[in-house]
Design a protein around this motif. Structure first.
Motif, PDB file in Angstrom:
ATOM      1  N   LYS A 112       0.828  -1.209   0.000  1.00 44.69           N
ATOM      2  CA  LYS A 112       0.000   0.000   0.000  1.00 44.69           C
ATOM      3  C   LYS A 112       0.866   1.264   0.000  1.00 44.69           C
ATOM      4  O   LYS A 112       0.577   2.226  -0.725  1.00 44.69           O
ATOM      5  N   ASP A 138       0.700   4.179  -2.743  1.00 42.17           N
ATOM      6  CA  ASP A 138       0.375   5.557  -2.353  1.00 42.17           C
ATOM      7  C   ASP A 138       1.451   6.518  -2.833  1.00 42.17           C
ATOM      8  O   ASP A 138       1.154   7.607  -3.342  1.00 42.17           O
ATOM      9  N   LYS A 181      -0.124  12.612 -13.552  1.00 41.20           N
ATOM     10  CA  LYS A 181      -1.579  12.786 -13.667  1.00 41.20           C
ATOM     11  C   LYS A 181      -2.260  11.566 -13.051  1.00 41.20           C
ATOM     12  O   LYS A 181      -1.773  10.442 -13.204  1.00 41.20           O
ATOM     13  N   VAL A 182      -3.333  11.782 -12.333  1.00 38.34           N
ATOM     14  CA  VAL A 182      -4.050  10.674 -11.704  1.00 38.34           C
ATOM     15  C   VAL A 182      -5.487  10.655 -12.213  1.00 38.34           C
ATOM     16  O   VAL A 182      -6.183  11.683 -12.163  1.00 38.34           O
ATOM     17  N   SER A 183      -5.907   9.508 -12.754  1.00 44.15           N
ATOM     18  CA  SER A 183      -7.304   9.336 -13.160  1.00 44.15           C
ATOM     19  C   SER A 183      -7.980   8.405 -12.166  1.00 44.15           C
ATOM     20  O   SER A 183      -7.345   7.494 -11.629  1.00 44.15           O
ATOM     21  N   SER A 184      -9.234   8.633 -11.906  1.00 47.97           N
ATOM     22  CA  SER A 184      -9.933   7.711 -11.012  1.00 47.97           C
ATOM     23  C   SER A 184     -11.195   7.208 -11.692  1.00 47.97           C
ATOM     24  O   SER A 184     -11.789   7.908 -12.527  1.00 47.97           O
ATOM     25  N   LEU A 185     -11.547   5.988 -11.388  1.00 50.72           N
ATOM     26  CA  LEU A 185     -12.776   5.417 -11.918  1.00 50.72           C
ATOM     27  C   LEU A 185     -13.331   4.413 -10.928  1.00 50.72           C
ATOM     28  O   LEU A 185     -12.599   3.879 -10.095  1.00 50.72           O
ATOM     29  N   ASP A 186     -14.633   4.212 -11.010  1.00 52.81           N
ATOM     30  CA  ASP A 186     -15.269   3.190 -10.180  1.00 52.81           C
ATOM     31  C   ASP A 186     -15.264   1.870 -10.937  1.00 52.81           C
ATOM     32  O   ASP A 186     -15.667   1.810 -12.099  1.00 52.81           O
ATOM     33  N   PHE A 233       1.224   7.139  -6.591  1.00 56.35           N
ATOM     34  CA  PHE A 233       0.153   8.083  -6.939  1.00 56.35           C
ATOM     35  C   PHE A 233       0.552   9.499  -6.570  1.00 56.35           C
ATOM     36  O   PHE A 233       0.274  10.463  -7.288  1.00 56.35           O
ATOM     37  N   GLU A 234       1.206   9.600  -5.408  1.00 58.24           N
ATOM     38  CA  GLU A 234       1.629  10.905  -4.885  1.00 58.24           C
ATOM     39  C   GLU A 234       2.528  11.633  -5.893  1.00 58.24           C
ATOM     40  O   GLU A 234       2.401  12.833  -6.105  1.00 58.24           O
TER      41      GLU A 234
END
Lengths: 151, 274
Positions: free
Chosen positions: B173, B177, B185-190, B180-181
């Protein structure tokens, strides 16, 4: 009724299903019950040359008719061309759906001819479910069987 | 590929019997003097069982017995065990509520087994099953995994707070983390997982024979692991000592893993003798 070329008579309850008559009375256990609700196709047999799902057909509906089950296809131990094609193309694994698949496949070829195209085979097999093969080899087998049935 | 010997492609020897209708699956077998079991199942996803009235069913034509969860408990038939143990990330073992073969006191899903009717024929067992009267007290159900763990959700099992059996993380983890930090660029999706069910074509089936002379049980079962079934039914369900219990696995119409596990709920009652 006539089952696999043999004349059969019996008394049944009006609610008895054709598959129960075949399996329990005649001990023709090659016809299977998978879902009991007409979806899986493991119970397909031919009545008067047309494929039907015997788990939702009453035995009395086939009264006087010609019924063919998977046991009635091979002649003197020699496989029907469609059975042979399933064997040659690895069109089966656990074998539970296989009797229904073979009976449906023969009906598909009877209705569409021995040059039936792949799209038609895939579409018309929608009433038969297999969980082992991923269908690809079944479709191959139906094609090979169709060619052999056409001579 | 070689045509003969090592490396050659070989034909499956079982195909001929499968293709000619001569396979022998569990439901193809008959036992002399057999009776048939039919299960009464819950139509509710979550409900208390206030009472079960089996009198009318027990008096119906052909009925040998009608059993409930309390009857199994009185006979010393133990609950179903969980064969896989998982330790959560907090170090706690997974929460394992008691899982009786037939429900006691409460049903926790649609189709939960409430009673079993044993009769001379399957049709008689089905008819009698309709006469089993169950008084349910319907409770709110949880049908959505996305909200199942919310604090205000209905609790299904007392031993599993927030309806969580276990939390079983994988990977690193901290490293994720950190990645991502520092990402440009960070994309998010469900991501929504479909419900997954291992669902072989051949349904569960069992046929049992009891020899009262030798006190031996032979159980024909659609199974991927007859030895484990024998061990568990003997050790945890007190069905019979292992040397008096023989489990036979005939042709199996698909398993995909689920037939490794034992399903006493469907096996106990098709014995040649009750």
């Amino acid at each position: 009724m006539n089952v696999n070329g043999e004349s059969i008579s019996g008394e049944v309850e009006d609610r008895m299903l054709l598959v129960e008559f075949l399996r329990e009375h005649l001990r023709l256990t090659g016809t299977h019950v998978g879902c009991d609700t007409s979806q899986c196709g493991a119970c397909v047999v031919h009545v008067n040359g047309v494929s039907v799902k015997s788990c939702t057909t009453l035995a009395v509906q086939a009264e006087g008719g010609d019924v063919t089950t998977i046991e009635g296809l091979a002649i003197n131990g020699e496989l029907h061309p469609m059975q042979q094609a399933f064997k040659d193309n690895h069109g089966l694994q656990c074998g539970f759906c296989t009797p229904g698949m073979v009976m449906s496949a023969i009906d598909i070829v009877n209705r569409n001819g021995s040059d039936v195209d792949e799209a038609t085979v895939r579409k018309e097999l929608e009433g038969n479910i297999c969980r082992c093969t991923g269908y690809h080899n079944i479709v191959k087998a139906v094609h090979a069987g169709a060619k052999n049935m056409g001579g | 590929m070689a045509e003969n010997g090592v490396g050659a492609s070989v034909r499956r020897k079982e195909d001929y019997r499968f293709l000619t209708g001569k396979g022998s699956y569990t439901d193809d077998l008959n036992v002399v003097g057999q009776t048939h079991a039919y299960f009464v199942r819950s139509p509710h996803a979550h409900a208390t069982i206030n009472s079960i009235d089996t009198a009318a069913a027990a008096a119906a034509d052909g009925v040998v017995a009608v059993l409930t969860g309390d009857d199994l408990a009185a006979d010393g038939i133990g609950p179903l065990i969980c064969g896989v143990n998982v330790t959560s990330d907090d170090g706690e073992p997974h929460r394992a509520p008691v899982h009786s073969a037939l429900a006691q006191g409460k049903v926790n899903y649609v189709g939960d087994h409430v009673a079993v009717v044993i009769a001379e024929t399957l049709a008689e067992a089905k008819d009698a099953a309709e006469k089993v009267e169950v008084d349910y007290g319907i409770l709110p159900a949880v049908t959505d995994t996305a909200t199942a763990a919310d604090d205000d959700q209905q609790q299904i099992h007392e031993v599993a707070p927030n309806n969580q059996c276990y939390n079983w993380p994988f990977g690193d983890k901290a490293a994720v983390d950190a990645a991502f930090e520092s990402a440009h660029k960070v994309s998010s999706l469900d991501l929504v997982n479909n419900r997954m069910v291992t669902n072989p074509m051949e349904p569960r089936a069992a046929a049992g024979e009891y020899n009262s002379g030798t006190e031996e049980i032979t159980l024909h079962l659609t199974t991927q692991n007859p030895h484990v079934h024998r061990l568990v039914m003997s050790a945890f369900n007190q069905l019979a000592p292992e040397h008096k219990l023989r489990v036979v696995g005939p042709d199996v119409g698909g398993g995909f893993g689920v037939k490794i596990f034992r399903v006493l709920r469907r096996v106990g009652c098709r014995l040649g003798l009750p």
